[in-house]
Design a protein around this motif. Structure first.
Motif, short mmCIF file in Angstrom:
data_model
loop_
_atom_site.label_atom_id
_atom_site.label_comp_id
_atom_site.label_asym_id
_atom_site.label_seq_id
_atom_site.Cartn_x
_atom_site.Cartn_y
_atom_site.Cartn_z
N UNK B 2 1.37 -1.32 -0.14
CA UNK B 2 0.34 -0.20 0.17
C UNK B 2 0.87 1.41 -0.20
N UNK B 3 1.94 1.32 0.72
CA UNK B 3 2.99 2.11 1.10
C UNK B 3 3.29 2.42 -0.65
N UNK B 4 4.00 1.54 -1.21
CA UNK B 4 4.57 1.95 -2.26
C UNK B 4 3.69 2.00 -2.94
N UNK B 5 2.60 2.32 -3.60
CA UNK B 5 1.11 2.23 -4.43
C UNK B 5 1.26 3.64 -4.15
N UNK B 6 1.29 4.65 -3.52
CA UNK B 6 1.24 5.47 -2.51
C UNK B 6 2.25 6.73 -3.20
N UNK B 7 3.12 5.48 -2.49
CA UNK B 7 4.75 6.68 -3.49
C UNK B 7 4.32 6.75 -5.51
N UNK B 8 3.93 5.38 -5.81
CA UNK B 8 4.14 5.03 -6.86
C UNK B 8 3.50 6.43 -7.57
N UNK B 9 1.62 6.64 -6.98
CA UNK B 9 0.71 7.54 -7.27
C UNK B 9 1.32 8.38 -6.77
N UNK B 10 1.81 9.08 -5.82
CA UNK B 10 2.29 10.09 -5.40
C UNK B 10 3.73 11.38 -6.76
N UNK B 11 4.78 10.16 -7.53
CA UNK B 11 5.14 10.61 -8.00
C UNK B 11 4.79 10.77 -9.50
N UNK B 12 3.52 9.52 -9.50
CA UNK B 12 3.45 9.41 -11.37
C UNK B 12 2.27 11.02 -11.20
N UNK B 13 1.26 11.54 -9.61
CA UNK B 13 1.04 12.46 -10.57
C UNK B 13 2.31 13.77 -10.31
N UNK B 14 3.16 13.95 -9.49
CA UNK B 14 4.06 15.20 -9.37
C UNK B 14 4.35 15.16 -11.23
N UNK B 15 4.91 13.62 -11.75
CA UNK B 15 5.31 13.83 -12.82
C UNK B 15 4.52 14.31 -14.08
N UNK B 16 2.99 13.93 -13.15
CA UNK B 16 2.15 14.63 -14.62
C UNK B 16 1.69 15.73 -14.46
N UNK B 17 1.79 16.86 -12.49
CA UNK B 17 1.89 17.91 -12.86
C UNK B 17 2.57 19.05 -13.29
N UNK B 18 4.44 18.18 -13.24
CA UNK B 18 5.34 18.95 -14.18
C UNK B 18 5.53 18.98 -16.06
N UNK B 19 4.38 17.88 -16.20
CA UNK B 19 4.39 17.96 -17.39
C UNK B 19 3.55 18.88 -18.12
N UNK B 20 2.34 18.96 -17.30
CA UNK B 20 1.71 20.01 -17.67
C UNK B 20 2.18 21.55 -16.98
N UNK B 21 2.90 21.53 -16.09
CA UNK B 21 3.15 23.12 -16.37
C UNK B 21 4.17 23.49 -17.51
N UNK B 22 5.25 22.12 -17.69
CA UNK B 22 6.07 22.58 -18.78
C UNK B 22 5.38 22.66 -20.34
N UNK B 23 4.21 22.15 -20.30
CA UNK B 23 3.60 22.09 -21.17
C UNK B 23 3.24 23.82 -21.41
N UNK B 24 2.68 24.11 -20.29
CA UNK B 24 1.65 25.54 -20.41
C UNK B 24 3.14 26.60 -20.72
N UNK B 25 4.80 26.16 -20.39
CA UNK B 25 5.71 27.40 -20.29
C UNK B 25 6.40 26.85 -21.70
N UNK B 26 6.58 25.52 -22.34
CA UNK B 26 6.31 25.75 -24.10
C UNK B 26 5.42 27.10 -24.66
#
Lengths: 384, 166
Positions: B2-26
């Motif tokens: 459960x902890x690993x899944x949560x970590x995986x989810x957290x980093x997945x969300x952060x990665x998606x958020x950063x990708x979206x921010x980068x997209x906006x920056x571009x």
């Protein structure tokens, strides 16, 4: 799951959340810079969306002591000067129309008005922008100051006119947008713009007259900037013609087109001519060059105003500045600036008159007031 | 697990958020004219005035990406329930809508009607006013914000669903 939440204290979690919210809001606000800039045609370079404006003393090599613009009117004269510090503000340029308009006047900047009438009419004044003046639309009026405060201070005023510190605060008055006038912090009244502008010519109390006069001095200075933007627009539009030695000639408004007979001695339609002087001789229109605007009895009809103007005389535009960032293809600085004496710089007027016209009887325009302009200022737009 | 899944989810969300921010920056770097964003030095912006390379999408895409990114970023640091997930989405949507709506001419008219000088005395208020007057209200941004919030809600919903199933 317990491990996931346990690694974060409530405080840390709250702090991170606040940081995220702050970052979100900062990026929302920071993503806005006023929109795009407008194209400027021939030069291939474009205008930025926003420019800082600096109005400085125009250096006239022949007489720096009288630097500034002197306005002569019936019964007197006054000089408007910005020396020693520039009057600063900001212009916003519309992306579509390529028209740049004043959006704010910076706080802390000064303007001086020297009453050169004999005897003095209002005395010398120091005018300070004490709270940033924002120009906007309000109450159906566009391009008016809607927020901000200026202070008019009497300096060595004639007896009875020494009103001390007068604050003019932009406000919404019962009849529409206007100003509150305070005489040494005592509120004298709230006046709509039309009333406020007329106060100087009425029997209002001295403080109110000075407030109106002081504000008109600021407006006058920014009108000179508008003249410069108009000339810059013409230069951009007709650069090739000017370089080819062709002067730009424009016919002015015709009285007959407005259903009026011209004032006695005034032609029905005047003209204005702008010519290029390759003062930085390289055969190309560019920085260091000069322009001469010869205006011959040019009637400017403003349908929204009962009072119109006939312009006549010569305006010289010295030491053209145009800095272009070649990589971005944007203009980073443009205007006419003073350079060290003895070279003149900026915008100067000589033998220039503005005659106000009114339709005094149906179908007939008459000249009701004449003012003269001499001297000049330096006007420079720069990238913020 | 459960902890690993949560970590995986957290980093997945952060990665998606950063990708979206980068997209906006571009979008801002490539499609917007120089000087159109306070946070981005004008010399980095390559876009010219007029229609950008993204066409009409260039005007609303940053709004979509911004609300999407910040909802996911927030969710990455909290453990939302179904109701708080909705609350976070609505909260961000509200913030973004407020900042869009204050660019509306009606709000500027309201600001203009405030007693003169009053606003100038409130710290930060003038900056907000400059933001409001410097921007352009665009109804398409409102739509994009709505879609961005819904997209973030669905993304988070899927992430948690996937986390549970794994």
């Amino acid at each position: 799951m317990r491990q996931e939440t346990g690694s974060w204290s409530v405080f840390k979690r709250f702090t991170v959340l606040m940081a995220i919210v702050a970052a979100g809001i900062i990026t929302i606000v920071g993503s806005n810079g006023g929109g795009g800039g407008g194209g400027d045609g021939d030069t291939g370079s474009e205008l930025l969306a926003t420019y800082d404006i600096s109005i400085e003393r125009g250096v006239d090599g022949s007489d720096t002591a009288t630097d500034g613009i002197t306005v002569t009117f019936e019964g007197g004269a006054a000089s408007v000067r910005v020396d020693p510090n520039p009057l600063l503000g900001q212009y916003m340029c519309d992306q579509t129309t390529e028209i740049c308009e004043l959006s704010r006047i910076n706080p802390g900047t000064f303007l001086y008005v020297y009453d050169e009438s004999t005897p003095q009419i209002v005395g010398d004044l120091v005018i300070q922008i004490t709270a940033q003046v924002i120009i906007g639309d309000s109450g159906g009026m566009s391009g008016i100051p809607i927020i901000g405060t200026i202070q008019v201070q009497s300096v060595a005023a004639p007896a009875g006119l020494d009103a001390g510190f007068i604050d003019v605060e932009m406000a919404t008055c019962p009849g529409g947008p206007g100003v509150n006038i305070y005489d040494n912090t005592t509120l004298l009244g709230c006046y709509t713009w039309d009333t406020f502008e007329d106060l100087f010519d009425t029997s209002a109390v001295p403080a109110e007259q000075l407030a109106s006069f002081g504000f008109q001095a600021i407006s006058f200075l920014f009108e000179q900037v508008d003249n410069v933007t108009e000339v810059l627009h013409l230069i951009d539009q007709y650069e090739d013609d000017l370089e080819g030695g062709v002067a730009i000639t424009e016919m002015c408004d015709a009285f007959s087109n407005a259903g009026l007979a011209a004032p006695v001695g005034t032609p029905d339609q005047g003209m204005r001519v702008l010519s290029w002087i390759d003062d930085n001789p390289d055969g190309q229109l560019g920085p260091g060059d000069d322009f001469e605007g010869t205006i011959t009895e040019c009637w400017v009809n403003d349908p929204s105003d009962d009072i119109d103007e006939i312009l006549d005389g010569t305006g010289n535009f010295y030491n053209y500045v145009e800095n272009v960032d070649q990589f971005r293809e944007v203009i980073t600085a443009i205007g006419f600036t003073a350079v060290a004496p003895p070279n003149p710089g900026g915008v100067t007027y000589s033998g220039f008159t503005i005659s106000e016209t009114e339709e005094t009887s149906p179908g007939t325009a008459e000249i009701t007031n004449v003012i003269g302009l001499t001297g000049g200022v330096s006007v420079l737009f720069t990238e913020p | 697990v459960g902890y690993q899944a949560a970590q995986h989810r957290t980093w997945g969300l952060i990665a998606l958020a950063l990708a979206a921010l980068l997209g906006g920056l571009f979008v801002y770097l490539l499609d917007r004219p120089a000087g159109s964003a306070y946070l981005i030095p004008a010399f980095l912006q390559l876009g010219r005035n007029g229609p950008g390379i993204l066409g009409a999408a260039g005007s609303w895409l940053p709004s979509f990406l911004h609300v999407y990114a910040f909802i996911l970023l927030t969710l990455a640091f909290v453990r939302p329930t179904r109701s708080s997930l909705l609350l976070i989405c609505m909260g961000w949507l509200s913030i973004e809508l407020v900042f869009e709506l204050i660019q509306h001419p009606a709000f500027l008219e309201f600001l203009a009607g405030l007693p003169g000088g009053w606003l100038a005395r409130i710290p930060g208020a003038m900056m907000l006013r400059e933001y409001a007057t410097g921007g352009v209200f665009d109804p398409l941004d409102l739509v994009a914000l709505g879609f961005g919030a819904v997209a973030a809600y669905l993304t988070a919903h899927l992430a948690w669903k996937e986390g549970k199933s794994s």
